[in-house]
Design a protein around this motif. Sequence first.
Motif, PDB file in Angstrom:
ATOM      1  N   LYS A   1       0.835  -1.190   0.000  1.00  0.00           N
ATOM      2  CA  LYS A   1       0.000   0.000   0.000  1.00  0.00           C
ATOM      3  C   LYS A   1       0.876   1.249   0.000  1.00  0.00           C
TER       4      LYS A   1
ATOM      5  N   GLU B   1      -2.942   5.698   2.507  1.00  0.00           N
ATOM      6  CA  GLU B   1      -4.081   4.861   2.135  1.00  0.00           C
ATOM      7  C   GLU B   1      -4.743   4.266   3.368  1.00  0.00           C
TER       8      GLU B   1
ATOM      9  N   VAL C   1      -6.220   1.001   4.996  1.00  0.00           N
ATOM     10  CA  VAL C   1      -5.928  -0.414   4.794  1.00  0.00           C
ATOM     11  C   VAL C   1      -6.807  -1.257   5.720  1.00  0.00           C
TER      12      VAL C   1
END
Lengths: 111, 112
Positions: A13, A17, A19
């Motif tokens: 990632k 972001e 997750v």
Amino acid sequence: DVKVTQSSRYLVKRTGEKVFLECVQDMDHENMFWYRQDPGLGLRLIYFSYDVKMKEKGDIPEGYSVSREKKERFSLILESASTNQTSMYLCASTVAADTQYFGPGTRLTVL
Amino acid sequence: DAKTTQPTSMDCAEGRAANLPCNHSTISGNEYVYWYRQIHSQGPQYIIHGLKNNETNEMASLIITEDRKSSTLILPHATLRDTAVYYCIVRVWARAGNQFYFGTGTSLTVIP
């Protein structure tokens, strides 16, 4: 046999972001746990849950949240991933005071 | 919280017994000693646990000293597949549920 599964073995990632790491167990266990494992530091407890919708902080909860909407599923959420969250993440489950059973782990890399 | 101390690494010849020591000098009377192992890139695997008496199963034996301040995990005939990191853990009762405190474990290498 008890089976604990994790949604991904490897995940990459980007910084910032959101997750989601999913963990599912098939033995109707009340207690579920999320650990992270880093070289030289062993396993460290992030969060655990002893019932649906219940959660308790472990030793290193900062930067993480969890969700337990169903008994068999325990999700670990990184709201905004950072490079220092690159690690191996391990989920475990147990019934009452019994043995903990671990999933295979998710190796997360945050770039 | 009771914590454990283990050697960082050990070697063992294939076919010989592997004896892995663990110190837990602050263990409480109702705390169990658990052993797990972790083979590279896999989740920890349960091996054995005990309270006061020695225990044996198909994988290993656990010897706990009378004062419970230390224990030894014995793999009677080590194979190459036993190469792993071995964790000695004491189980602590938390306010809700229970927690396992993992240290850094002993890295066992079985040598052909």
